[in-house]
Motif scaffolding. Structure first.
Motif, PDB file in Angstrom:
ATOM      1  N   VAL A 172      30.895  27.635  42.019  1.00 11.35           N
ATOM      2  CA  VAL A 172      31.353  28.469  40.901  1.00 11.35           C
ATOM      3  C   VAL A 172      31.029  27.780  39.578  1.00 11.35           C
ATOM      4  CG1 VAL A 172      33.411  29.366  39.725  1.00 11.35           C
ATOM      5  CG2 VAL A 172      33.130  29.714  42.174  1.00 11.35           C
TER       6      VAL A 172
ATOM      7  N   ILE B 270      27.363  28.173  38.826  1.00 12.45           N
ATOM      8  CA  ILE B 270      27.016  29.557  38.446  1.00 12.45           C
ATOM      9  C   ILE B 270      27.431  29.834  36.994  1.00 12.45           C
ATOM     10  CG2 ILE B 270      27.623  31.982  38.863  1.00 12.45           C
ATOM     11  CD1 ILE B 270      27.798  31.228  41.876  1.00 12.45           C
TER      12      ILE B 270
ATOM     13  N   LYS C 106      25.392  28.385  33.676  1.00  7.30           N
ATOM     14  CA  LYS C 106      24.264  29.096  33.064  1.00  7.30           C
ATOM     15  C   LYS C 106      24.710  30.031  31.948  1.00  7.30           C
ATOM     16  CE  LYS C 106      21.807  29.001  37.458  1.00  7.30           C
ATOM     17  NZ  LYS C 106      21.545  29.762  38.684  1.00  7.30           N
ATOM     18  N   LYS C 107      25.987  30.374  31.937  1.00  8.73           N
ATOM     19  CA  LYS C 107      26.486  31.318  30.940  1.00  8.73           C
ATOM     20  C   LYS C 107      27.150  30.612  29.754  1.00  8.73           C
ATOM     21  CE  LYS C 107      27.279  34.508  34.733  1.00  8.73           C
ATOM     22  NZ  LYS C 107      28.228  35.016  35.706  1.00  8.73           N
TER      23      LYS C 107
ATOM     24  N   SER D  45      36.183  31.219  26.819  1.00  5.56           N
ATOM     25  CA  SER D  45      35.463  32.228  27.614  1.00  5.56           C
ATOM     26  C   SER D  45      34.962  33.380  26.742  1.00  5.56           C
ATOM     27  CB  SER D  45      36.346  32.783  28.742  1.00  5.56           C
ATOM     28  OG  SER D  45      36.740  31.743  29.596  1.00  5.56           O
TER      29      SER D  45
ATOM     30  N   ASN E 118      35.916  37.403  27.064  1.00  4.68           N
ATOM     31  CA  ASN E 118      35.062  38.365  27.751  1.00  4.68           C
ATOM     32  C   ASN E 118      35.390  38.464  29.240  1.00  4.68           C
ATOM     33  OD1 ASN E 118      32.985  40.224  27.857  1.00  4.68           O
ATOM     34  ND2 ASN E 118      31.443  38.672  28.352  1.00  4.68           N
ATOM     35  N   ILE E 119      36.642  38.205  29.589  1.00  3.14           N
ATOM     36  CA  ILE E 119      37.026  38.211  31.004  1.00  3.14           C
ATOM     37  C   ILE E 119      37.778  39.506  31.322  1.00  3.14           C
ATOM     38  CG2 ILE E 119      38.280  36.942  32.796  1.00  3.14           C
ATOM     39  CD1 ILE E 119      35.954  35.355  31.677  1.00  3.14           C
ATOM     40  N   PRO E 120      37.393  40.198  32.380  1.00  3.80           N
ATOM     41  CA  PRO E 120      38.050  41.476  32.700  1.00  3.80           C
ATOM     42  C   PRO E 120      39.487  41.305  33.191  1.00  3.80           C
ATOM     43  CG  PRO E 120      36.454  40.924  34.378  1.00  3.80           C
ATOM     44  CD  PRO E 120      36.292  39.900  33.305  1.00  3.80           C
TER      45      PRO E 120
ATOM     46  N   TRP F 225      41.297  42.244  35.818  1.00  4.24           N
ATOM     47  CA  TRP F 225      41.725  41.815  37.156  1.00  4.24           C
ATOM     48  C   TRP F 225      41.640  40.299  37.287  1.00  4.24           C
ATOM     49  CZ3 TRP F 225      39.015  39.538  41.335  1.00  4.24           C
ATOM     50  CH2 TRP F 225      37.629  39.412  41.189  1.00  4.24           C
ATOM     51  N   ILE F 226      40.662  39.686  36.582  1.00  3.30           N
ATOM     52  CA  ILE F 226      40.539  38.224  36.657  1.00  3.30           C
ATOM     53  C   ILE F 226      41.591  37.547  35.776  1.00  3.30           C
ATOM     54  CG2 ILE F 226      39.013  36.258  36.199  1.00  3.30           C
ATOM     55  CD1 ILE F 226      36.649  38.029  36.899  1.00  3.30           C
TER      56      ILE F 226
ATOM     57  N   THR G  45      36.080  29.345  31.872  1.00  8.07           N
ATOM     58  CA  THR G  45      35.688  30.434  32.772  1.00  8.07           C
ATOM     59  C   THR G  45      35.631  29.946  34.216  1.00  8.07           C
ATOM     60  OG1 THR G  45      34.334  31.301  30.974  1.00  8.07           O
ATOM     61  CG2 THR G  45      33.979  32.252  33.145  1.00  8.07           C
TER      62      THR G  45
ATOM     63  N   TYR H  50      37.912  31.414  37.149  1.00 11.94           N
ATOM     64  CA  TYR H  50      37.319  32.003  38.357  1.00 11.94           C
ATOM     65  C   TYR H  50      37.874  31.311  39.611  1.00 11.94           C
ATOM     66  CZ  TYR H  50      33.779  34.967  36.116  1.00 11.94           C
ATOM     67  OH  TYR H  50      33.141  35.955  35.426  1.00 11.94           O
TER      68      TYR H  50
ATOM     69  N   VAL I 220      41.329  32.332  40.580  1.00  9.59           N
ATOM     70  CA  VAL I 220      41.415  33.593  41.326  1.00  9.59           C
ATOM     71  C   VAL I 220      41.138  33.336  42.807  1.00  9.59           C
ATOM     72  CG1 VAL I 220      40.463  35.916  41.576  1.00  9.59           C
ATOM     73  CG2 VAL I 220      40.781  34.945  39.299  1.00  9.59           C
ATOM     74  N   LEU I 221      40.118  32.532  43.089  1.00  8.99           N
ATOM     75  CA  LEU I 221      39.831  32.166  44.484  1.00  8.99           C
ATOM     76  C   LEU I 221      41.040  31.445  45.089  1.00  8.99           C
ATOM     77  CD1 LEU I 221      37.987  31.681  46.962  1.00  8.99           C
ATOM     78  CD2 LEU I 221      37.027  29.699  45.785  1.00  8.99           C
TER      79      LEU I 221
ATOM     80  N   ARG J 148      39.216  40.953  27.351  1.00  7.59           N
ATOM     81  CA  ARG J 148      38.126  41.566  26.584  1.00  7.59           C
ATOM     82  C   ARG J 148      38.597  42.321  25.344  1.00  7.59           C
ATOM     83  NH1 ARG J 148      34.731  44.038  31.612  1.00  7.59           N
ATOM     84  NH2 ARG J 148      36.746  45.005  31.987  1.00  7.59           N
TER      85      ARG J 148
END
Lengths: 61, 566
Positions: free
Chosen positions: B34, B37, B40-41, B51, B54-56, B58-59, B187, B191, B194-195, B278
């Motif tokens: 994670v 991944i 890169k952002k 972040s 910009n996090i939706p 549900w997260i 971020t 993430y 959530v996992l 967001r």
């Protein structure tokens, strides 16, 4: 396609999918893991993993 | 966070097999992946530390709840369930849901609408720099030390239940958290939270089902336990008639108002998860959505404790379960959850259970570290040391602070190992600082006359009042370091009283000082104070996307749950 593979839903789904494979494989092949709870948990994780993998991608980034 | 005390000698060692190690390794690989991944952002300091909002939903909602799902929540609440019975649900149905709904409806518009990047930054906008500095420094110190204590507790637990080497556990867990937070910043941490949330919930759910079934169901548990352990409110009339040793007034004011609102509405560690949503609508709905799993969390973390203590009653002793004992012969409640896992989980699902425990510690640690690096970078470094540098510079600083935070956590873990009392001391200081905080925000957001001098003096007065109250009261051998003038039945009751006194002291002093000092002009307070801010208009047509109806429904369900388990 790459974006989908790096989405959080996909990652979580893949994790539980692999865990379910470990539990179910263990249940059917290993005496140590051949306990009902591994079977039930494996099936539940399998469904959850598939659900997360197939749900709509919405990660923001 | 409560102290997690482990008794090394009296717990059976769990034996892991290849499948268990495979699941644990898989988890480590995924959390690191994670990080790669998300890396890169990451292009700016805002990406790394906030972040970029910009996090939706549900997260943010699951991260909001997961940031609170650390070791204290999982191990501590199971332990409380065993010790205090179903009364432990008060930490959820009294001490969380109401505050989360309040945060969503009344406070998020200020946090999010002010465009502050952190809670201390909001304080600087609303009050002044000294109030921000006081909050930022105390928060930064608390988070990094909390992270270290969490790390110590994880290594200690793994040493006891798996005989893993303490040093290896420390460096492995810290190393993994460092990799994914260094690579992907907030971020990445969010993430993984959530996992970790799904892992903890799904990993521990089978345990609840099996243990409950083994104990003969809820009706059989009720039949075998003292009624004080299976009723939430019935025995709260007097402190002498319930295992927590507090009455309902202390509970409602101390836990339900002061401590609960102080934590959920002002602690940047959790509020940060809503601040990265967001838009305003999703920022407001984050705590409300998070309140749904929070409301159900007692099923995962309180019920197992109650089941565990029921399984030790004479009628159920044939089940062979027991909670280990401490050296002085009492039950070592902290080991309740590990004991249940060891008793009921065979190899395979055992790996999932252990991974869930590890995840709860790592989740808490990563949450602390990411909150620490945001506050340190924005509210300390950028505000007081190096201003007006390029964004690239602050991104680099944020990353360096992440590493520094982890290293300080490791050092704290080793200090905690050598000096066990340091844990007690740190937790005590944290409670002194946190207790009065909500009064500052409440007055700041809802009374435009509140001044920076008032807020600062109030915070100091609240902290001093907390220390004095603790020094003058004694409970279960703790406190009374000035003079043990007042005896309180339980440590929990003492904590509620200390928090209540500190809140009242802050509230009164802030008002008194504000009345004799000059407030900010109204034009500077727009968007920061309730009476001077345009109320959010909810254009969403669907009721389930509006925060007020959702909040009311949640409160009604919470009240019903309290009545069901009255």
């Amino acid at each position: 396609m790459h974006k989908r593979y790096t989405s959080l839903s996909f990652i979580i789904g893949l994790f539980f999918l692999i865990v379910s494979v470990i539990l179910l494989t263990g249940y059917f092949t290993s005496a140590v893991l051949s306990v009902n709870i591994n079977l039930y948990a494996g099936i539940a994780f399998l469904f959850f993993g598939v659900f997360m993998i197939t749900r709509r991608n919405d990660d923001g980034h | 966070m409560n102290i997690l005390c482990f008794n090394k000698r009296l717990i059976a060692v769990m034996k892991l097999h290849f499948a268990d190690y495979l699941i644990i390794s898989l988890y480590f690989i995924f959390v690191i992946t994670v990080g790669f991944i998300i890396k890169k952002k990451i292009r700016s300091s805002n990406d790394f530390l906030t972040s970029s909002r910009n996090i939706p939903l549900w997260i943010t909602s699951l991260a909001f709840i997961s940031a609170n799902l650390g070791a204290q929540e999982v191990l501590g609440m199971v332990a409380s369930g065993a010790k205090y019975g179903i009364m432990t649900v008060h930490f959820y149905w009294v001490g969380a849901i109401f505050a989360m709904v309040f945060l969503a409806i009344f406070m998020m518009p200020f946090y999010y609408g002010s465009k502050a990047r952190s809670v201390p930054e909001y304080l600087s906008m609303r009050f002044d720099e000294k109030t921000r500095a006081l909050n930022a420094v105390s928060f930064a110190v608390m988070t990094v030390f909390s992270s270290g204590i969490s790390l110590f507790a994880l290594a200690k637990l793994l040493e006891i239940i798996l005989h893993w080497d303490f040093d290896v556990s420390i460096w492995l867990a810290a190393g993994i958290v460092m990799i994914y937070t260094f690579l992907g910043g907030l971020t990445s941490a969010v993430y993984n939270e959530v996992l970790q949330f799904f892992l903890i919930v799904l990993g521990l759910s089978p345990l609840v089902v099996i243990a409950l079934h083994d104990a003969g169901g809820w009706a059989n548990i009720q039949a075998n336990l003292e009624p004080q352990l299976t009723h939430a409110w019935k025995y709260m009339g007097s402190a002498d008639t319930n295992p927590m040793g507090i009455n309902f007034m202390s509970l409602i004011f101390g836990l339900g108002f002061v401590m609960s609102f102080g934590y959920w509405c002002t602690d940047f560690l959790v509020v940060q998860r809503a601040m990265i949503a967001r838009n305003m609508g999703e920022a407001q709905r984050t705590p409300v959505m998070a309140a749904i799993p929070k409301m159900l969390m007692p099923l995962i973390v309180v019920l197992p404790g109650v089941v565990a203590i029921a399984l030790m009653q004479p009628a159920l002793q044939s089940k062979g379960f027991s909670i280990p004992k401490t050296a002085d012969g009492g039950l070592d409640y902290t080991m309740t959850l590990p004991s249940l896992i060891a008793h009921y989980y065979p190899s395979g699902i055992l790996g999932v259970g252990i991974t869930a425990l590890i995840a709860s510690f790592m989740s808490g640690m990563a949450g602390n570290v990411t909150a620490f690096n945001s506050v340190f970078t924005y509210d300390i470094y950028q505000s007081y040391f190096v201003r007006n540098r390029s964004d690239k510079h602050y991104l680099l600083v944020g990353k360096c602070i992440t590493v520094a935070g982890i290293l300080i956590s490791i050092a704290t873990a080793y200090v905690a190992k050598s000096f066990n009392n340091i844990n007690d001391l740190l937790q005590l200081v944290f409670s002194f600082v946190n207790g009065p905080l909500f009064a500052t925000f409440l007055l700041g957001m809802f009374w435009k006359r509140t001044t920076g001098h008032g807020a600062f003096c109030g915070l100091l007065a609240g902290t001093i009042a907390a220390a004095l109250t603790h020094g003058l009261t004694i409970a279960e051998g703790k406190g009374g370091w000035i003079a043990p003038l007042f005896e309180i039945k339980s440590g929990m009751g003492q904590a509620f009283i200390v928090a209540s006194v500190s809140w009242i002291a802050n509230f009164v002093v802030t008002i008194m000082v504000s009345l004799v000092t000059k407030p900010k002009p109204p034009e500077e307070l727009k968007g920061l104070v309730y009476s001077l801010t345009a109320k959010p208009e909810y254009h969403e047509q669907k009721w389930y996307k509006r925060v007020v109806p959702l909040g009311i429904i949640l409160l009604l369900i919470t009240i019903i749950l309290n009545l069901v388990f009255f």
